[in-house]
Write an enzyme that holds these catalytic residues in place. Structure first.
Site, PDB file in Angstrom:
ATOM      1  CB  CYS A   1      -0.968  -0.045   1.177  1.00  0.00           C
ATOM      2  SG  CYS A   1      -2.446   0.980   0.949  1.00  0.00           S
TER       3      CYS A   1
ATOM      4  NE  ARG B   1      -9.715   4.577   1.967  1.00  0.00           N
ATOM      5  CZ  ARG B   1      -8.616   5.318   1.957  1.00  0.00           C
ATOM      6  NH1 ARG B   1      -8.628   6.473   1.305  1.00  0.00           N
ATOM      7  NH2 ARG B   1      -7.516   4.944   2.573  1.00  0.00           N
TER       8      ARG B   1
ATOM      9  CG  HIS C   1      -3.686  -3.661   3.981  1.00  0.00           C
ATOM     10  ND1 HIS C   1      -2.509  -3.133   4.467  1.00  0.00           N
ATOM     11  CD2 HIS C   1      -4.271  -2.669   3.243  1.00  0.00           C
ATOM     12  CE1 HIS C   1      -2.381  -1.880   4.050  1.00  0.00           C
ATOM     13  NE2 HIS C   1      -3.436  -1.574   3.302  1.00  0.00           N
TER      14      HIS C   1
END
Length: 242
Positions: free
Chosen positions: A94, A129, A195
């Site tokens: 990320c 998002r 993640h």
């Protein structure tokens, strides 16, 4: 493999360790020890110099301001770039992934220089998002099973000619470019938006890093039942209709 040793460096856990990304260091360390490897793990805080003699470097995600601070300090320090020149294996997640590229948009809305270790440029998406589970097919040259992970980012990362997509999404956004790409890699540097922690869901990635660092084609087998149970659970949950 008891006569081998490995130095594992976890970069800036005080700035870049969201969503349990430090679990990646735990998984790599454990899977190395399960093979009888002597592992020296070094956690390097942002006020400390980056050692250049590591074998594997791991970098996690972070919020916008810590990302900018990490990029500034890594550029000043120069140790991670020197480690890459020495042939170290680097895996990033990320915000860490964006830092390894040429540039990204920082918390001030400005273009922030990255380290240039991956041929990627990251901008900020204008739409919704990217949040949720991801399933993707990893580049077949890496010989890994499907990638499962969780994304939460606003980034849009474009790959240059010397970077290859780490994976192609089955569902989820990945790089946010609309072309199905997720992450990027070259010979020794890897980046992903996943993640999870991504190594806990995908222990074969940890094994890939170990093989590259040790310059071996295979590792002794180990008990993967816990990891496979987690993988199956997360893939099944992500595949259910919303």
């Amino acid at each position: 493999m008891s006569d081998s040793s490995l130095r594992l460096v976890w970069v800036y856990p005080d700035l870049l360790s969201t969503y349990g990304d430090q679990g990646n260091a735990l998984v790599v360390e454990r899977r190395a020890r399960q093979r009888g490897l002597d592992v020296q793990r070094v956690d390097v805080r942002s006020d400390q110099p980056i050692p250049t003699s590591g074998d594997i470097y791991l970098i996690g995600g972070g919020e916008d301001r810590p990302q900018r601070l990490a990029a500034e300090r890594l550029r000043r320090d120069g140790g991670l770039n020197r480690a890459a020149e020495n042939g170290a294996i680097i895996f990033s997640v990320c915000a860490g992934y964006q830092i390894l590229g040429h540039e990204f948009i920082n918390d001030l809305g400005e273009r922030e220089p990255g380290l240039g270790l991956l041929d990627v440029v990251s901008t900020r998406g204008e739409g919704a998002r990217c949040v949720g589970d991801v399933l993707a097919d990893i580049d077949p040259r890496l010989g890994l099973p499907q990638l499962t992970g969780f994304e939460n980012h606003q980034g849009v990362t474009h790959l240059g000619p010397t970077a290859r997509p780490f994976a192609r999404t089955v569902f989820g956004n990945g790089n946010g470019t609309g072309d199905g790409t997720e992450g990027a890699f070259n010979e020794t540097v890897f980046g992903t938006y996943m993640h999870g922690p991504v190594m806990a869901r995908n222990p074969q990635i940890a094994d890939l890093l170990l093989k590259l660092a040790l310059d071996v084609n295979a590792l002794p087998p180990t008990d993967d039942r816990w990891y496979e149970a987690l993988r199956s659970e997360r893939i099944a949950a992500a595949s259910q209709p919303a």
